[in-house]
Every structure is written in structure tokens, then in C-alpha cells.
Scaffold this motif. Structure first.
Motif, PDB file in Angstrom:
ATOM      1  N   THR A   1       1.008  -1.226  -0.114  1.00 34.89           N
ATOM      2  CA  THR A   1      -0.072   0.014  -0.104  1.00 34.89           C
ATOM      3  C   THR A   1       0.822   1.310  -0.023  1.00 34.89           C
ATOM      4  O   THR A   1       0.608   2.161  -0.689  1.00 34.89           O
ATOM      5  N   ALA A   2       1.775   1.107   0.784  1.00 34.53           N
ATOM      6  CA  ALA A   2       2.782   2.428   0.791  1.00 34.53           C
ATOM      7  C   ALA A   2       3.499   2.653  -0.363  1.00 34.53           C
ATOM      8  O   ALA A   2       3.874   3.862  -0.920  1.00 34.53           O
ATOM      9  N   ALA A   3       3.879   1.254  -1.005  1.00 30.08           N
ATOM     10  CA  ALA A   3       4.810   1.530  -2.229  1.00 30.08           C
ATOM     11  C   ALA A   3       3.800   2.122  -3.206  1.00 30.08           C
ATOM     12  O   ALA A   3       4.178   2.805  -4.213  1.00 30.08           O
ATOM     13  N   LEU A   4       2.630   1.820  -3.334  1.00 35.21           N
ATOM     14  CA  LEU A   4       1.560   2.488  -4.433  1.00 35.21           C
ATOM     15  C   LEU A   4       1.319   3.894  -4.180  1.00 35.21           C
ATOM     16  O   LEU A   4       1.312   4.823  -5.205  1.00 35.21           O
ATOM     17  N   GLN A   5       1.306   4.441  -2.759  1.00 36.01           N
ATOM     18  CA  GLN A   5       1.416   5.681  -2.487  1.00 36.01           C
ATOM     19  C   GLN A   5       2.561   6.498  -3.151  1.00 36.01           C
ATOM     20  O   GLN A   5       2.369   7.551  -3.527  1.00 36.01           O
ATOM     21  N   PHE A   6       3.519   5.821  -2.856  1.00 35.61           N
ATOM     22  CA  PHE A   6       4.929   6.333  -3.259  1.00 35.61           C
ATOM     23  C   PHE A   6       4.910   6.639  -4.910  1.00 35.61           C
ATOM     24  O   PHE A   6       5.309   7.814  -5.354  1.00 35.61           O
TER      25      PHE A   6
ATOM     26  N   GLU B   1      -0.371  -8.162 -11.648  1.00 38.93           N
ATOM     27  CA  GLU B   1      -0.961  -6.908 -11.770  1.00 38.93           C
ATOM     28  C   GLU B   1      -2.557  -6.777 -11.308  1.00 38.93           C
ATOM     29  O   GLU B   1      -2.966  -5.621 -10.886  1.00 38.93           O
ATOM     30  N   ALA B   2      -3.296  -7.782 -11.414  1.00 36.84           N
ATOM     31  CA  ALA B   2      -4.686  -7.786 -11.035  1.00 36.84           C
ATOM     32  C   ALA B   2      -4.610  -7.742  -9.471  1.00 36.84           C
ATOM     33  O   ALA B   2      -5.703  -7.056  -8.874  1.00 36.84           O
ATOM     34  N   GLU B   3      -3.797  -8.390  -8.706  1.00 35.51           N
ATOM     35  CA  GLU B   3      -3.782  -8.211  -7.306  1.00 35.51           C
ATOM     36  C   GLU B   3      -3.653  -6.826  -6.879  1.00 35.51           C
ATOM     37  O   GLU B   3      -4.095  -6.237  -5.923  1.00 35.51           O
ATOM     38  N   LEU B   4      -2.404  -6.010  -7.682  1.00 36.51           N
ATOM     39  CA  LEU B   4      -2.035  -4.687  -7.152  1.00 36.51           C
ATOM     40  C   LEU B   4      -3.299  -3.682  -7.779  1.00 36.51           C
ATOM     41  O   LEU B   4      -3.477  -2.905  -6.770  1.00 36.51           O
ATOM     42  N   THR B   5      -3.847  -4.110  -8.641  1.00 31.59           N
ATOM     43  CA  THR B   5      -5.116  -3.260  -9.125  1.00 31.59           C
ATOM     44  C   THR B   5      -6.057  -3.339  -7.975  1.00 31.59           C
ATOM     45  O   THR B   5      -6.782  -2.464  -7.793  1.00 31.59           O
ATOM     46  N   SER B   6      -6.401  -4.365  -7.449  1.00 37.06           N
ATOM     47  CA  SER B   6      -7.314  -4.689  -6.415  1.00 37.06           C
ATOM     48  C   SER B   6      -6.898  -3.881  -5.401  1.00 37.06           C
ATOM     49  O   SER B   6      -7.960  -3.313  -4.654  1.00 37.06           O
ATOM     50  N   ILE B   7      -5.967  -3.788  -4.781  1.00 38.74           N
ATOM     51  CA  ILE B   7      -5.373  -3.143  -3.502  1.00 38.74           C
ATOM     52  C   ILE B   7      -5.839  -1.563  -3.795  1.00 38.74           C
ATOM     53  O   ILE B   7      -6.308  -1.078  -3.091  1.00 38.74           O
ATOM     54  N   ALA B   8      -5.379  -1.155  -4.979  1.00 39.05           N
ATOM     55  CA  ALA B   8      -5.660   0.451  -5.351  1.00 39.05           C
ATOM     56  C   ALA B   8      -7.055   0.513  -5.324  1.00 39.05           C
ATOM     57  O   ALA B   8      -7.489   1.652  -4.860  1.00 39.05           O
ATOM     58  N   VAL B   9      -7.897  -0.401  -5.945  1.00 33.83           N
ATOM     59  CA  VAL B   9      -9.204  -0.031  -6.065  1.00 33.83           C
ATOM     60  C   VAL B   9      -9.988   0.101  -4.708  1.00 33.83           C
ATOM     61  O   VAL B   9     -10.874   0.825  -4.484  1.00 33.83           O
ATOM     62  N   SER B  10      -9.496  -0.910  -3.740  1.00 26.66           N
ATOM     63  CA  SER B  10      -9.916  -0.839  -2.446  1.00 26.66           C
ATOM     64  C   SER B  10      -9.833   0.330  -1.850  1.00 26.66           C
ATOM     65  O   SER B  10     -10.585   0.656  -0.821  1.00 26.66           O
ATOM     66  N   HIS B  11      -8.782   1.298  -2.138  1.00 24.72           N
ATOM     67  CA  HIS B  11      -8.634   2.525  -1.448  1.00 24.72           C
ATOM     68  C   HIS B  11      -9.427   3.700  -2.367  1.00 24.72           C
ATOM     69  O   HIS B  11      -9.232   4.844  -2.244  1.00 24.72           O
ATOM     70  N   GLY B  12      -9.800   3.270  -3.489  1.00 22.82           N
ATOM     71  CA  GLY B  12     -10.625   4.261  -4.329  1.00 22.82           C
ATOM     72  C   GLY B  12      -9.425   4.798  -5.375  1.00 22.82           C
ATOM     73  O   GLY B  12      -9.596   5.993  -5.942  1.00 22.82           O
TER      74      GLY B  12
ATOM     75  N   MET C   1       1.437   4.085  13.577  1.00 24.67           N
ATOM     76  CA  MET C   1       0.470   4.072  12.130  1.00 24.67           C
ATOM     77  C   MET C   1      -0.737   3.347  11.945  1.00 24.67           C
ATOM     78  O   MET C   1      -1.008   2.696  12.739  1.00 24.67           O
ATOM     79  N   ALA C   2      -1.329   3.672  10.770  1.00 26.34           N
ATOM     80  CA  ALA C   2      -2.548   2.935  10.661  1.00 26.34           C
ATOM     81  C   ALA C   2      -2.704   2.489   9.064  1.00 26.34           C
ATOM     82  O   ALA C   2      -2.011   3.427   8.375  1.00 26.34           O
ATOM     83  N   ILE C   3      -3.569   1.658   8.585  1.00 23.62           N
ATOM     84  CA  ILE C   3      -3.881   1.556   7.309  1.00 23.62           C
ATOM     85  C   ILE C   3      -5.434   2.187   7.107  1.00 23.62           C
ATOM     86  O   ILE C   3      -6.164   1.373   7.720  1.00 23.62           O
ATOM     87  N   ARG C   4      -5.864   3.126   6.314  1.00 25.83           N
ATOM     88  CA  ARG C   4      -7.190   3.462   6.244  1.00 25.83           C
ATOM     89  C   ARG C   4      -7.685   3.517   4.763  1.00 25.83           C
ATOM     90  O   ARG C   4      -6.905   3.816   3.934  1.00 25.83           O
ATOM     91  N   ASN C   5      -8.813   2.958   4.876  1.00 23.32           N
ATOM     92  CA  ASN C   5      -9.409   2.909   3.501  1.00 23.32           C
ATOM     93  C   ASN C   5      -9.633   4.539   3.073  1.00 23.32           C
ATOM     94  O   ASN C   5     -10.137   5.352   3.549  1.00 23.32           O
ATOM     95  N   GLY C   6      -9.032   4.556   1.640  1.00 24.27           N
ATOM     96  CA  GLY C   6      -8.956   5.918   1.025  1.00 24.27           C
ATOM     97  C   GLY C   6      -7.999   6.592   1.173  1.00 24.27           C
ATOM     98  O   GLY C   6      -7.344   7.480   0.563  1.00 24.27           O
ATOM     99  N   ASP C   7      -7.145   6.479   2.336  1.00 21.80           N
ATOM    100  CA  ASP C   7      -5.992   7.306   2.758  1.00 21.80           C
ATOM    101  C   ASP C   7      -4.669   6.433   2.723  1.00 21.80           C
ATOM    102  O   ASP C   7      -3.421   6.874   2.674  1.00 21.80           O
TER     103      ASP C   7
END
Length: 478
Positions: free
Chosen positions: A43-48, A68-79, A224-230
Motif C-alpha cells: 500500500t505504501a509503495a503504491l502511494q509512493f 497486476e490484478a492483485e495490485l489493481t485490487s489493492i488500489a481499487v480498495s482505496h478508491g 501508524m494505521a491503514i485507512r480506506n481511501g488514505d
């Protein structure tokens, strides 16, 4: 001779991390992000990478462990969208060119070479400014020994350096503790994510920057925390010296002259008051008096509730003639109502800091501090965190009131198993005494570091007509 201009740091895209790094990652370097599975690395890597896309940079995610499908799924879960991020999906565990099983060389040796060449070709073709390499676990397994693994990392680092790529390499920490030898001496910086599951409650997450060359980082652990959308959100520890608001010392009045007289005319701004007492002694009422008086003076007040519901708080105050709902509706009173286990000490401190800074709050109430400590693990750590927060508030000129409960109706033991008395510049003790079938509330200022105070015991009267403080007259003997 002119001084060379310092290059701008690279924004990580992770809320709070750039503050810890004093602006971001030094550019054109090679970094390691370590953590157990599920700690938030991907998640942090995608934010980077998303932060790079927002700045118009080319970004590539080289994946040896996720599709790539798994990475896309993680991204979509955060919008989020993966637009602008190239995903180079490789496999280090299978033969890359289909000929590994037919060679006289060791299969792992060929797979390692083919994997390296495939990654280098993708980088030379796409020419990214930012790269995520996920993960080193597969490369470590292929190399089989530490010296070979180190040589692979050193060679990859040199390859990236020639192309001015900022690289973030993900790695799953191992229990053998070999990461320091293998990686930390090579990487320009090492960031670690940590998660623990307590006996009760949600997963607790924290992080540390264990190494960052040339940067005076805020070291140590940060919640730290992992928040949907953030995504990953980090809460840097409070540094009291960062308080920038300057206020002249002043007396804070309660609106009740007989109560102010107990404190020698009022309480000082930039101090902390512990309000200690059993259930029903009027602890929250004392805080409400100071809050209402500040609001009537046109000041902003912040209340943080850990036990009482918002509506219960309003009704109790209205029962005493203190209409705080109107100030809340007008935005002059900020109230945060927390559920148990909802907030870590680091997040709580940051919430308080942000509200006080943005609203220029003059009075802060934490009701109750006992409830706060009961909602977090590692109470001794939570006390240290709150101590830093209180110093920050003091340097901002805030009067902070901590409500501290005692055990039982008539008990005298504070309802927490750690010493908090040192936190208070002032201690207001509320008690209940019983005489001839009647309960009486007593109020005493037992400590005040700044100036004189009344040491006498007074009686506290609370009813529908309001609050009164009167001299304590013992009832006559029967």
C-alpha cells in the motif's frame, strides 16, 4: 565559492512520513521498506508511485511476487487508479525464457540472470523516475547465500544510480535477523513497518526509520494505521519544541469566583490540571465550568471524550444551566468522541495537536484520562506520549484539564496502575464524605506549582440551580 544547491527531497505520498524524513527521501537513491506480510508495504509503495504520477513522473512497479490484478485490487480498495503506473510482472521462481531446464548451468543461477536482465530491459525501455521492486524475498531465495545476494544488490544499486532512479525495494523481514548484514549497509535508507496483535482489540501498527543517510530524522517508533481511501497513515511523535504559538501568561477563570479563589484568583495558561475524584464527585462538571467560561469569552475549546457519549455530555451540562450545544453548533467548541481501541496514542496526540493549532484552542479537556489509558496497550508508553503532548500544549499557552477517576464510591486509589501525578502542575481533589446519612462533596486544591492556593477543604454543591463552592462546615454531632 558558491554553495551547491541542495536537491529537493522526494515526496513519499505517505501521510506523516515526509514529516519524519524532514521533507521526504533524498533523491536519486536506493531505499528499503521492510515489514512482515500485511504490514502495509505494498500500500505504501503504491502511494509512493502515485505521488510521482501526480508530479508528472514516470513510475514503474516491478513485481516478482504479486500479479497486476492483485495490485489493481489493492488500489481499487482505496478508491485509487493505477493510471500512470506501469506494472512489470515477472517471475523469479519460474524459468523466464523457457530454457532453464535444458541448460548445463544451475537452474536458479540462470533464473537469477534472466530475471535481472528482464528488469533492466524494462527500466531502460520505460526510463522511470521512481521504481518499486517487490520483493527481495524471491531474489534472496534464488541467490541461496548472503555474499551472492549482496553482490546482486550492489550491482542493481549501481545500475539505478546511473539512471537517476529513486528506488523503493520491498522486503519481508526474516526471523533470522540477517537483514542488517545483507541490506542496511547497501541501502541509503531503511524504513521498517511493524504490526502486533494484542490479546484484545485491533492490530496495532507502528513504523521506524532505522537508517537514513544525511537526514536528521525523527527517530524511534511512530504509530501508524491503514485507512480506506488514505492508505498508510503515520502519526509522528509530538515534539514539544515544535509549538510555535506565543501567548502571554494569563489567569484562566472558571466563571465561579469562589472556585477561582481556591486557585489564588484563577488557573494559569500553559499548565495542566489533574481533576481527581470518585464517581459522582463532579469531575466533569469542573471541566465544563472552565470550558463554558472560555467559550463565553469568545475563545475556542476542545473536549476529548473517552467515556461519555456526546448527547449525554450535552444533557448533563444543560442540567447545570451550561448550554454548550450552541457553541458546538457554532463551531467554537470541538468535541471528539472516541470508542475504546479506536485510537492509538500517536494518533490521539496528532488529533489534539491539529485541533489546537488550527483553532487556537485555549482550553483542552481530556475526559477521562483513565478511559484513555484503559483503551490503549502499554500504558507506560501512553503516559510518555501524553507527557510530550502536555508539554506541547503548555508551550502553546493552553490550559489542559485531565479527568482522573478513583476506584469505588469512597475509595482513594486512582483507577490506573501507573503514576500520573507528575503530569499535573495543579491537582484538584474531589471527594465524597458521609455523615449522618448524608453524602457531601468536598473540593480541595492539593497542589499548585504556580503561585499560592487555598489549602482549606470546601464543600461543592451541584444541583439544578448550578454549581457552588462554599466553606466546609462540619455537621453538628447528634
Amino acid at each position: 565559492m558558491k554553495k551547491s544547491k541542495q536537491p529537493q527531497p522526494v515526496a513519499t505520498g505517505v501521510q506523516g512520513l515526509d514529516e519524519i524524513l524532514r521533507g521526504g527521501l533524498p533523491p536519486k537513491n536506493f531505499y528499503m521498506l521492510q515489514g512482515a506480510p500485511g504490514s502495509g508495504k505494498t500500500t505504501a509503495a503504491l502511494q509512493f508511485l502515485r505521488a510521482g504520477v501526480e508530479q508528472g513522473e514516470r513510475c514503474i512497479y516491478v513485481s516478482l511476487s504479486q500479479t497486476e490484478a492483485e495490485l489493481t485490487s489493492i488500489a481499487v480498495s482505496h478508491g485509487w487508479s493505477m493510471e500512470g503506473i506501469r506494472v512489470e510482472e515477472l517471475s523469479a521462481s519460474d524459468d523466464v525464457n523457457g530454457a532453464a531446464d535444458q541448460t548445463i548451468f544451475q537452474t536458479a543461477e540462470l533464473r537469477l540472470d534472466e530475471t535481472r536482465l528482464a528488469i533492466e530491459r524494462a527500466i531502460d525501455e520505460y526510463k522511470p523516475s521512481r521504481l518499486v521492486y517487490d520483493s527481495l524475498l524471491e531474489i534472496r531465495l534464488l541467490t541461496g547465500d548472503t555474499p551472492r545476494f549482496r553482490r546482486e544488490l550492489i550491482g542493481f544499486k549501481a545500475f539505478l544510480a546511473k539512471r537517476d532512479v529513486v528506488a523503493l525495494l520491498l522486503d519481508t523481514q526474516t526471523s533470522e535477523g540477517v537483514n542488517a548484514e545483507e541490506v542496511e549497509g547497501i541501502a541509503h535508507g531503511v524504513i521498517r513497518f511493524d504490526k502486533t496483535l494484542e490479546e484484545y482489540g485491533p492490530v496495532r501498527r507502528r513504523m521506524e526509520v532505522s537508517k537514513m543517510r544525511g537526514v536528521a530524522i525523527a527517530d524511534g517508533f511512530h504509530d501508524m494505521a491503514i485507512r480506506n481511501g488514505d492508505g498508510v497513515v503515520i502519526f509522528p511523535r509530538i515534539v514539544p519544541d515544535q509549538a510555535t504559538q506565543q501567548h502571554k501568561p494569563e489567569l484562566i477563570k472558571s466563571g465561579l469566583s469562589t472556585l477561582d479563589d481556591l486557585f489564588g484568583g484563577g488557573q494559569e495558561s500553559g499548565t495542566t490540571t489533574l481533576v481527581i475524584g470518585q464517581a459522582g464527585t463532579g469531575k466533569s462538571t469542573m471541566a465544563s465550568l472552565y470550558a463554558t467560561a472560555a467559550l463565553k469569552r469568545g475563545e475556542h475549546v476542545a473536549l476529548f471524550l473517552f467515556e461519555e457519549r456526546l448527547e449525554t455530555f450535552f444533557r448533563r451540562s444543560e442540567g447545570l444551566g451550561l448550554n454548550m450545544r450552541e457553541f458546538y453548533d457554532a463551531g467554537r467548541l470541538t468535541i471528539c468522541d472516541f470508542n475504546p481501541n479506536d485510537v492509538s496514542p500517536g494518533e490521539f496526540a496528532q488529533i489534539v495537536q491539529q485541533i489546537v493549532t488550527s483553532q487556537d484552542s485555549r482550553v483542552v479537556v481530556i475526559d477521562s484520562f483513565t478511559g484513555y489509558l484503559n483503551s490503549v496497550p502499554h500504558r507506560d508508553k501512553a503516559v510518555r506520549d501524553i507527557q510530550s503532548l502536555l508539554k506541547y500544549l503548555a508551550r502553546s499557552g493552553v490550559l489542559t484539564m485531565l479527568i482522573v477517576a478513583q476506584h469505588g464510591l469512597l475509595g482513594q486509589n486512582v483507577g490506573i496502575d501507573v503514576d500520573v501525578s507528575f503530569l499535573g502542575d495543579t491537582v484538584l481533589l474531589l471527594r465524597i464524605s458521609e455523615h449522618d446519612g448524608r453524602l457531601r462533596r468536598n473540593i480541595t486544591v492539593v497542589k499548585k506549582r504556580h503561585g499560592p492556593h487555598d489549602l482549606d477543604v470546601h464543600e461543592l454543591l451541584i444541583d439544578s440551580s448550578g454549581v457552588k463552592v462554599v466553606p466546609y462546615n462540619p455537621l453538628p454531632e447528634a
